[in-house]
Each structure stands twice: as structure tokens, then as C-alpha cells.
Design a protein around this motif. Structure first.
Motif, PDB file in Angstrom:
ATOM      1  N   TYR A   7      10.283  56.129   8.233  1.00 45.57           N
ATOM      2  CA  TYR A   7       9.441  54.835   8.648  1.00 45.57           C
ATOM      3  C   TYR A   7      10.254  53.603   8.188  1.00 45.57           C
ATOM      4  N   ILE A   8      10.477  53.800   6.742  1.00 44.30           N
ATOM      5  CA  ILE A   8      11.381  52.670   6.354  1.00 44.30           C
ATOM      6  C   ILE A   8      12.787  52.487   6.811  1.00 44.30           C
ATOM      7  N   GLN A   9      13.511  53.488   7.172  1.00 38.36           N
ATOM      8  CA  GLN A   9      14.706  53.654   7.800  1.00 38.36           C
ATOM      9  C   GLN A   9      14.589  52.658   9.121  1.00 38.36           C
ATOM     10  N   ALA A  10      13.666  52.939   9.811  1.00 36.91           N
ATOM     11  CA  ALA A  10      13.391  52.236  11.151  1.00 36.91           C
ATOM     12  C   ALA A  10      12.882  51.182  11.057  1.00 36.91           C
ATOM     13  N   ASN A  11      11.989  50.668  10.037  1.00 36.17           N
ATOM     14  CA  ASN A  11      11.604  49.278   9.801  1.00 36.17           C
ATOM     15  C   ASN A  11      12.143  48.729   8.462  1.00 36.17           C
ATOM     16  N   PRO A  12      13.372  48.324   8.241  1.00 38.66           N
ATOM     17  CA  PRO A  12      13.950  47.782   6.902  1.00 38.66           C
ATOM     18  C   PRO A  12      13.161  46.683   6.445  1.00 38.66           C
ATOM     19  N   PRO A  13      12.867  46.813   5.261  1.00 35.94           N
ATOM     20  CA  PRO A  13      11.598  45.774   4.504  1.00 35.94           C
ATOM     21  C   PRO A  13      12.616  44.354   4.497  1.00 35.94           C
ATOM     22  N   GLN A  14      11.791  43.132   4.808  1.00 36.97           N
ATOM     23  CA  GLN A  14      12.530  42.034   4.590  1.00 36.97           C
ATOM     24  C   GLN A  14      11.555  40.998   3.758  1.00 36.97           C
TER      25      GLN A  14
END
Length: 303
Positions: free
Chosen positions: A287-294
Motif C-alpha cells: 500500500y505504501i509503495q502504491a501510495n507514497p506519503p507526502q
């Protein structure tokens, strides 16, 4: 002992008839007879009395049937539990995070993840960057956030944030109002550093050493707020990530970029390469790979 042996035997015991068991299992009667005979040979006992038209269980057969039904039920529950885990997406992960900086990155990530995986529980524990690797090696956490570089032979990495380190000074410092400064210009300045268990300590110390001097550390702390308050009180300067410096609007400090050399500050999610990762852990990493944190700019401005 083959699980099929128990299954076939339990069906014959249920129907007391090889033909009916064969029809229920969609298996030929000779195959069932052969499987049960092999079970009897393996156990060294007779399980079925075949002398009558209707098959009867021997005393030993009754005992084996009782235990076989328990085993088959447990196997069915195991299969159901695994299917539920995967299909309903449930589980638990334990994650090591960095104090303060993770508050800028993970609230939105976790909120989004929980919408997709409401049955997965996420437990977060705060550690310094160096402690994250140690806690993971000891099996206390599944994965964690730390500062690069790490040993990529031991850990897989998912990049989270890459930014520069900047200098923070008080409003009355001689650098106040400057847009940038070379690192070597700071060689005579008193530094407020983080303690050695923090990766930031090593990053700053190494950068200063490469610039030709050792920073004069007048104080070392493990507290972000205390470090910044000391700078505000004109006790020294410090180097911190820009995202942290952007939070200091309430303090009498200013941010100055470092023109040479620029010092990279890279955060990553790391996980062990040689250990089993649970379904929940793999889903969270994906999930983190698909939705990089900003980092939210609105959040920074409010602070």
C-alpha cells in the motif's frame, strides 16, 4: 499417515457402506478400500468389520473414527481461517516509527489503509532510527522507518521522503536573514546535536568532518522540541530536516539553506529480507509503495 486415509475412513464409517461412501466422495470403491486397508496396515489394527452386509466399526475403529473426525474438523477450521485471513484481509502489524517526523507522514497513510483493510490492526512504537534496526532484528517489530543508508543485503527498502538538512538559528544570530550558508562557515559555531542513538547525529557529524571540521557540540539531546527551544534562546545552532524546520513558526528561529555541500536526509520503510512477512505486513508495504506519503503543506502551515 495420509489425511485422505482418515477422510475416506470417516465417510465409510458415516454411511457404513463402501458404495455410498464412494458416491459421496466421487472416488471409486476400490480406491477407498485400498486407502482404508493401508490405514489398517499402518496402524496394525482392523478398523472395519466387513463380515456383514452393513459395514460395522470395530472397537478400535470407533476410537480412530472419533479422533479422525476431530482432525478433519480442525483441518477444515484451519482452511477456513486461512481463507478468512486472505479474503477478509485481517491481521496485525507492529511498526517502528521515528518520533515527530512520522507524525507528518503516516496519519493520512494509515487512514487510507484502514479504509481498504479495516480488519488489519496497526500498532506503532516510537524508536530512534538506529533502534529500529535493532528492534526488527530482535523480532519486536515487523518493519520500521529509519534513515538511509542501511544494509540492503539484510533489509528491503521502500523510499518515503528525501529532503535536505537546513540550519536553524535564532532571530538575533548573525546568519538571520541569510538565504544560504556554506557548511564550512559554521565551523566556529556552537552546535546543538542529537544524541548518538539518533541517525541525525551521525549524518551531521560526518558532513562536518568532510567539510574539514568537527562540530563543537555544546549540548546533545534526544528531544526535538528542546533542541529547537535552545536554538531560539540563542544557545547555539542546529541542523534539522527542512520539514521539521517548517514547523517552527511559533519560535524565534529562522531557517538557512546549506549551499555547499547539500546534505541529504532520506527516510525509508525497511523490512527484513530473510524473515517471513505476514499477509498484513506485505499488504501494508504494498500500500505504501502504491501510495507514497507526502507531507501536507496545510499541516505544516498550521504548525
Amino acid at each position: 499417515m495420509d489425511i485422505r486415509q482418515l477422510h475416506y475412513f470417516a465417510e465409510v464409517a458415516k454411511y457404513k457402506n463402501f458404495t455410498k461412501a464412494s458416491q459421496a466422495l466421487f472416488v471409486s470403491q476400490p480406491s477407498i478400500s485400498k486407502m482404508i486397508k493401508s490405514l489398517e496396515d499402518e496402524l496394525g489394527v482392523t478398523l472395519l468389520d466387513r463380515s456383514e452386509r452393513e459395514v460395522e466399526l470395530t472397537d478400535t475403529g470407533k476410537l480412530v473414527n472419533e479422533k479422525a473426525l476431530i482432525i478433519l474438523q480442525l483441518l477444515e477450521e484451519l482452511t477456513s481461517s486461512v481463507n478468512e485471513l486472505v479474503q477478509l484481509k485481517r491481521g496485525k502489524v507492529k511498526m517502528g516509527i521515528l518520533p515527530t517526523i512520522s507524525a507528518l507522514l503516516f496519519p493520512k497513510i494509515i487512514a487510507g489503509f484502514k479504509k481498504s483493510y479495516p480488519r488489519i490492526e496497526i500498532q506503532m512504537v516510537e524508536y530512534s532510527a538506529k533502534q529500529v534496526e535493532m528492534q526488527m532484528d530482535q523480532g519486536n517489530i515487523d518493519f520500521g522507518v529509519t534513515v538511509l543508508p542501511v544494509n540492503t543485503k539484510l533489509y528491503g527498502t521502500v523510499p518515503l521522503l528525501s529532503e535536505e538538512l537546513v540550519v536553524i538559528v535564532s532571530n538575533h544570530h548573525w546568519l538571520a536573514g541569510r538565504k544560504s550558508v556554506s557548511l564550512v562557515e559554521l565551523k566556529n559555531e556552537p552546535f546543538i546535536l542529537f544524541t548518538k542513538e539518533f541517525a541525525l547525529h551521525d549524518v551531521v557529524w560526518q558532513a562536518c568532518s568532510q567539510a574539514g571540521f568537527e562540530p563543537e557540540a555544546i549540548h546533545m539531546t534526544s528531544l526535538w522540541d528542546f533542541c529547537c527551544e535552545m536554538v531560539s534562546s540563542q544557545l547555539g545552532i542546529s541542523l534539522i530536516p527542512r520539514s521539521m524546520a517548517n514547523r517552527l513558526h511559533h519560535l524565534a528561529v529562522q531557517t538557512v539553506s546549506i549551499s555547499h555541500p547539500q546534505i541529504a536526509w532520506e527516510l525509508a520503510l525497511i523490512y527484513p529480507r530473510d524473515k517471513y512477512l505476514s499477509y498484513a505486513s506485505r499488504e501494508f508495504i504494498a500500500y505504501i509503495q502504491a501510495n507514497p506519503p507526502q507531507i501536507s503543506q496545510d499541516y505544516e502551515q498550521r504548525l
